[in-house]
Design a protein around this motif. Structure first.
Motif, PDB file in Angstrom:
ATOM      1  N   TRP A  95      34.354  57.861  25.763  1.00 44.55           N
ATOM      2  CA  TRP A  95      34.459  58.924  24.761  1.00 44.55           C
ATOM      3  C   TRP A  95      33.156  59.716  24.662  1.00 44.55           C
ATOM      4  O   TRP A  95      32.081  59.245  25.021  1.00 44.55           O
ATOM      5  N   SER A  96      33.318  60.881  24.079  1.00 40.87           N
ATOM      6  CA  SER A  96      32.169  61.781  23.926  1.00 40.87           C
ATOM      7  C   SER A  96      31.099  61.165  23.019  1.00 40.87           C
ATOM      8  O   SER A  96      31.412  60.471  22.038  1.00 40.87           O
ATOM      9  N   LYS A  97      29.837  61.434  23.337  1.00 39.36           N
ATOM     10  CA  LYS A  97      28.723  60.915  22.535  1.00 39.36           C
ATOM     11  C   LYS A  97      28.772  61.425  21.110  1.00 39.36           C
ATOM     12  O   LYS A  97      28.351  60.762  20.171  1.00 39.36           O
ATOM     13  N   LYS A  98      29.310  62.631  20.994  1.00 36.41           N
ATOM     14  CA  LYS A  98      29.440  63.242  19.689  1.00 36.41           C
ATOM     15  C   LYS A  98      30.223  62.343  18.729  1.00 36.41           C
ATOM     16  O   LYS A  98      30.023  62.361  17.521  1.00 36.41           O
ATOM     17  N   TYR A  99      31.130  61.554  19.280  1.00 33.87           N
ATOM     18  CA  TYR A  99      31.946  60.680  18.436  1.00 33.87           C
ATOM     19  C   TYR A  99      31.600  59.209  18.656  1.00 33.87           C
ATOM     20  O   TYR A  99      32.463  58.334  18.605  1.00 33.87           O
ATOM     21  N   GLY A 100      30.349  58.960  18.948  1.00 31.66           N
ATOM     22  CA  GLY A 100      29.919  57.565  19.077  1.00 31.66           C
ATOM     23  C   GLY A 100      30.242  56.931  20.417  1.00 31.66           C
ATOM     24  O   GLY A 100      29.993  55.745  20.624  1.00 31.66           O
ATOM     25  N   GLY A 101      30.805  57.712  21.322  1.00 37.02           N
ATOM     26  CA  GLY A 101      31.141  57.171  22.638  1.00 37.02           C
ATOM     27  C   GLY A 101      29.932  57.175  23.562  1.00 37.02           C
ATOM     28  O   GLY A 101      28.794  57.436  23.135  1.00 37.02           O
ATOM     29  N   HIS A 102      30.153  56.905  24.828  1.00 38.46           N
ATOM     30  CA  HIS A 102      29.024  56.768  25.750  1.00 38.46           C
ATOM     31  C   HIS A 102      29.175  57.623  26.993  1.00 38.46           C
ATOM     32  O   HIS A 102      28.349  57.553  27.897  1.00 38.46           O
ATOM     33  N   GLU A 103      30.248  58.385  27.048  1.00 39.51           N
ATOM     34  CA  GLU A 103      30.462  59.338  28.142  1.00 39.51           C
ATOM     35  C   GLU A 103      30.311  58.691  29.505  1.00 39.51           C
ATOM     36  O   GLU A 103      29.724  59.263  30.423  1.00 39.51           O
ATOM     37  N   ARG A 104      30.819  57.493  29.620  1.00 30.86           N
ATOM     38  CA  ARG A 104      30.778  56.838  30.929  1.00 30.86           C
ATOM     39  C   ARG A 104      32.143  56.988  31.583  1.00 30.86           C
ATOM     40  O   ARG A 104      33.134  57.312  30.937  1.00 30.86           O
ATOM     41  N   SER A 105      32.170  56.736  32.879  1.00 34.47           N
ATOM     42  CA  SER A 105      33.419  57.001  33.598  1.00 34.47           C
ATOM     43  C   SER A 105      34.431  55.899  33.310  1.00 34.47           C
ATOM     44  O   SER A 105      34.102  54.814  32.839  1.00 34.47           O
ATOM     45  N   LEU A 106      35.678  56.203  33.637  1.00 33.01           N
ATOM     46  CA  LEU A 106      36.735  55.203  33.466  1.00 33.01           C
ATOM     47  C   LEU A 106      36.489  53.998  34.376  1.00 33.01           C
ATOM     48  O   LEU A 106      36.921  52.894  34.082  1.00 33.01           O
ATOM     49  N   LEU A 107      35.784  54.226  35.469  1.00 31.92           N
ATOM     50  CA  LEU A 107      35.471  53.102  36.354  1.00 31.92           C
ATOM     51  C   LEU A 107      34.496  52.139  35.685  1.00 31.92           C
ATOM     52  O   LEU A 107      34.591  50.927  35.846  1.00 31.92           O
ATOM     53  N   ASP A 108      33.549  52.690  34.899  1.00 34.96           N
ATOM     54  CA  ASP A 108      32.634  51.817  34.162  1.00 34.96           C
ATOM     55  C   ASP A 108      33.419  50.992  33.136  1.00 34.96           C
ATOM     56  O   ASP A 108      33.194  49.803  32.965  1.00 34.96           O
ATOM     57  N   ARG A 109      34.334  51.663  32.471  1.00 32.32           N
ATOM     58  CA  ARG A 109      35.147  50.935  31.494  1.00 32.32           C
ATOM     59  C   ARG A 109      35.973  49.852  32.178  1.00 32.32           C
ATOM     60  O   ARG A 109      36.114  48.734  31.676  1.00 32.32           O
TER      61      ARG A 109
END
Ligand SMILES: Cc1cc2nc3c(=O)[nH]c(=O)nc-3n(C[C@H](O)[C@H](O)[C@H](O)COP(=O)(O)OP(=O)(O)OC[C@H]3O[C@@H](n4cnc5c(N)ncnc54)[C@H](O)[C@@H]3O)c2cc1C
Lengths: 386, 354
Positions: free
Chosen positions: A66-80
């Motif tokens: 998710w976007s950093k703006k909403y507390g996410g980390h903007e990492r790829s789906l592969l990282d997840r």
């Protein structure tokens, strides 16, 4: 050569994902050593630990894409994918945040209002806010479009009436997105007039009643709405656009490694039991089972690779889920025949207790999130048969 | 992961679909050599794809060569591409110039009773080998023979061998051969540069790769047939029972494909010997897929698919035949399982996801 639109192009984890993998492995090892959790089968259903979820949040392993703006980390789906597969293989307690992190969060990020995103996503990414899924009803299982829970417009919002069933972990959840009718059913367009409204589980007009699994454990719930008020700012996406939203949400639901790893911790326990064996029958079976995991892992990775590229993978994801979820039970069935001795039920060994659990959980593997018969129908469509 | 060269794959696809026709495949089973097909493949550099150019090949990667073998499986190409790959690989590893023409390879093992003896100052080869793929049509046979206790390859021209013709389940040649006191030229005896393990691994990998192609083909044939065959007033594809079975077949095809790709990737990155366990995993998994794919595809086709007339058997029989070669899947599974058990639970997940 393929006249058929089924594709599994090669995918490889980038260097960054490999670092991440090592970090997660080290973390899991420490946590097990510290006694935070004992590896267990089906840990994404039964491993309930808000504390562990918060630890994952602190490390940045929730809301990863998710976007950093909403507390996410903007990492790829592969990282997840890497974090998920490592936690599942280790049988870590990820149950409370699983559904929200996997599907509600991404759905809110796409369709939610600014208010909803600010309010929920950062808390979800910290592992402090959990979501349940409000989809199924007593007459809307595979035929989800048959939902009858309805919302009627009122001053400043909507009044929700009806009930949801099989809501996993709703008793741990803070909120739930409810699929409901906002206009009467139109038999010529069954998917019209469906919307997604968000409720909080402790609000007035919402009652949560436990439903126990065959193990006796409280997992499911019936969630009843009696004139529960949903303010306009808790409508997710478009009124009447709920069907399309839920369909895109369900794509996330099908593609993950939880669809073949639910019983992997049982295999690890088994390997401890048969350590040093020279029995060819056991060796052969272990080889076969390992081969099947290897194939499933590679299929899952390739689907994730395509998803990360923004491609549509409906059929391929359904296919991995069909093969993978059947395998979760087949593994259990195979292992039970290789260990002859059974001990006291008062003090079962780790393998014995996990074996019982795997069997008792097995009916769920090929039902949850859309049954395998329905999945194979989707694959058949992808193959051009229907 | 190295990707197969797209242009090469496309031209091989075109060539095989034009020339590996039902008529050619059936004629081949009757004993006719698919001359046009072979020569066109050879002229395009596809028969010695992964042999370095200075040794007479096309200088492509092993991944490319395996992509060609998969296509040959898809089109049931009745020519010894896999065996020529093995023979040429063994020669090229030993830095030998590789001859043109179809070849076959005889690995060490109970089927190989060939011996070489030094008589005067030349080596004399004798003995038998059984179930040698394509021996009758091979211009050269490459066999693993010990010379003076050292592992060697011998390059034997077709003229030096007597062949007792036989076919495997696929209808492809699997001949028994006899060699009686054939004197070999000095340069026909080559110290082997690859281990027997490596060659055996690679042999197994050629078989599962061919099977992946053939499984893909029977999936396509079955889907096609299901949409055309009408019963009870509609195409049988509309029946859920058929849809469910074909969905399972599609899953098996995908599983077979990805696990073989993983094994090929490991051969490229770690070498044929080191890739043994991933090849074992592929042999085990594809063997399982083979059983399901042949069952489902025949079931969906009904009686017509059970006839020689219908081409379904070109691939189903090859799948059954290749499954038996270079070790049945239970042997490979046992090898893999033994290693997994020895290395213990902590090593398993890292290996699966490597
Ligand atoms: C462990 C678990 C957790 C769950 N968690 C949640 C949750 O959190 N939130 C939520 O909303 N729901 C949840 N569900 C519900 C789940 O989505 C439904 O169980 C599922 O969609 C099937 O619906 P059903 O149980 O009503 O079965 P039915 O739809 O009644 O199906 C019964 C049988 O009929 C078959 N069938 C039905 N239609 C067809 C067809 N067209 N063709 C062929 N066969 C068919 C099915 O495959 C199945 O075998 C959960 C279920 C389980 C098991």
């Amino acid at each position: 050569m393929a006249s058929i639109a089924l594709r599994f192009p090669p995918s490889e984890l980038p260097e960054s994902a490999l670092h991440l993998r090592d970090e997660v492995r080290a973390f899991v090892k420490e946590e097990i050593a510290a006694g935070t959790f004992q590896p267990t089968v089906d840990s994404w259903l039964s491993g309930i630990s808000p504390e562990f979820s918060r630890k994952l949040g602190e490390r940045g392993w929730l809301g990863m894409s998710w976007s950093k703006k909403y507390g996410g980390h903007e990492r790829s789906l592969l990282d997840r994918f890497v974090v998920s597969k490592e936690l599942l293989a280790a049988g870590a307690p990820v149950g409370v945040h699983w559904a929200g992190d996997r599907q509600t969060g991404p759905m809110l990020e796409t369709h939610g209002t600014e208010y909803q995103k600010q309010k929920y996503l950062p808390a979800m990414a910290r592992g402090e806010c959990f979501f349940a899924l409000g989809l199924s009803e007593s007459d809307a299982g595979s035929d989800l479009a048959n939902v009858r829970t309805r919302a009627t417009q009122t001053e400043g919002g909507w009044l929700l009436n009806g009930s949801k069933i099989w809501s996993s972990g709703a008793h741990h959840a803070h909120a739930m997105v409810v699929l409901c009718r906002t206009s009467p059913k139109d038999d010529s367009n069954r998917h019209a007039g469906i919307s997604q409204l968000m409720i909080e589980t402790d609000q007035e007009g919402v009652t949560i009643r436990p439903i126990h699994l065959i193990t006796g454990v409280h997992h499911f719930n019936e969630v009843v709405f009696e004139n529960a008020f949903v303010p306009d700012n808790m409508v997710v996406g478009e009124i009447g656009g709920g069907w399309a939203q839920v369909v895109s949400e369900l794509a996330f639901e099908r593609s993950g490694p939880e669809r073949f790893l639910s019983t992997f911790p049982l295999f690890l326990e088994f390997l401890k039991v048969v350590k040093g064996t020279r029995e060819p029958r056991i060796q052969e079976m272990v080889g076969n089972l390992t081969a099947r995991y290897t194939a499933l892992y590679n299929m899952s990775l390739r689907v994730m690779g395509m998803l990360a590229q923004g491609e549509r993978v409906d059929t391929e994801a359904a296919l991995v889920k069909d093969v993978g979820t059947r395998y979760e039970s087949e593994l259990t069935e195979a292992l039970r025949l290789l260990v002859h001795e059974r001990g006291s039920f008062a003090e079962p060994t780790r393998f014995e207790s996990q074996l019982m659990k795997a069997l008792l959980h097995s009916p769920g593997f090929t039902l949850r999130g859309g049954t395998n018969e329905i999945l194979r129908g989707m694959i058949a469509r992808g193959l051009g048969l229907r | 992961m190295i990707l197969a060269d797209q242009i090469l794959v496309e031209s091989a696809t075109k060539l095989l679909s034009d020339l590996s026709t039902v008529e050619v495949i059936n004629a081949s089973e009757k004993g006719e050599w698919a001359k046009d097909l072979w020569e066109t493949l050879e002229d395009s550099g596809l028969t010695l794809a992964c042999v370095p150019e200075q040794l007479g090949g096309a200088g492509a990667s092993l991944t490319d060569a395996f992509a060609i073998i998969r296509l040959a499986g898809y089109f049931a190409a009745p020519v010894p591409l896999a065996d020529t790959l093995l023979a040429s690989y063994a020669l090229a590893q030993a830095k030998q110039k590789v001859p043109l023409g179809p070849m076959t390879f005889i690995p060490v093992g109970s089927n190989n009773q060939l011996t070489a003896e030094l008589t005067g100052d030349s080596w004399v080869l004798s003995g038998q080998a059984i179930a040698v793929p394509w021996a009758r049509h091979a211009a050269h046979v490459v066999a693993r023979v010990d010379c003076d206790g050292k592992p060697c390859l011998v390059l034997i021209p077709r003229s030096g061998i007597q062949v007792t013709e036989a076919n495997s389940m696929s209808g492809e040649p699997a001949d028994d051969i006899t060699i009686s006191d054939v004197s070999l030229a000095k340069d026909a005896i080559i110290p082997a540069a690859s281990s027997d393990q490596a060659l055996n691994n690679l042999g197994a990998l050629t078989r599962v790769t061919g099977m992946v192609g053939s499984i893909e083909k029977v999936l396509h044939q079955s889907v096609q047939y299901a949409t055309e065959r009408v019963q009870f007033g509609r195409p049988i594809a509309k029946f859920q029972a058929i849809q469910q079975e074909l969905a399972i077949l599609a899953g098996e095809s995908a599983a077979a494909q990805v696990i073989v790709d993983a094994a090929i990737g490991e051969v490229e990155s770690a070498g044929a010997e080191e890739a043994g366990l991933r090849i074992a995993a592929a042999k085990a998994r594809v063997g399982e897929a083979a059983g399901k794919a042949t069952r489902i595809s025949h079931q969906v086709h009904g009686a017509i698919g059970f006839t020689y007339e219908h081409p379904l058997h070109h691939c189903t029989r090859r799948i059954w035949a290749w499954r038996e070669e270079y070790g049945i899947e239970s042997e490979w599974a046992t090898l893999l399982g033994k290693t997994v058990i020895d290395h213990g639970p902590d090593a398993l997940w890292p290996w699966i996801t490597a």
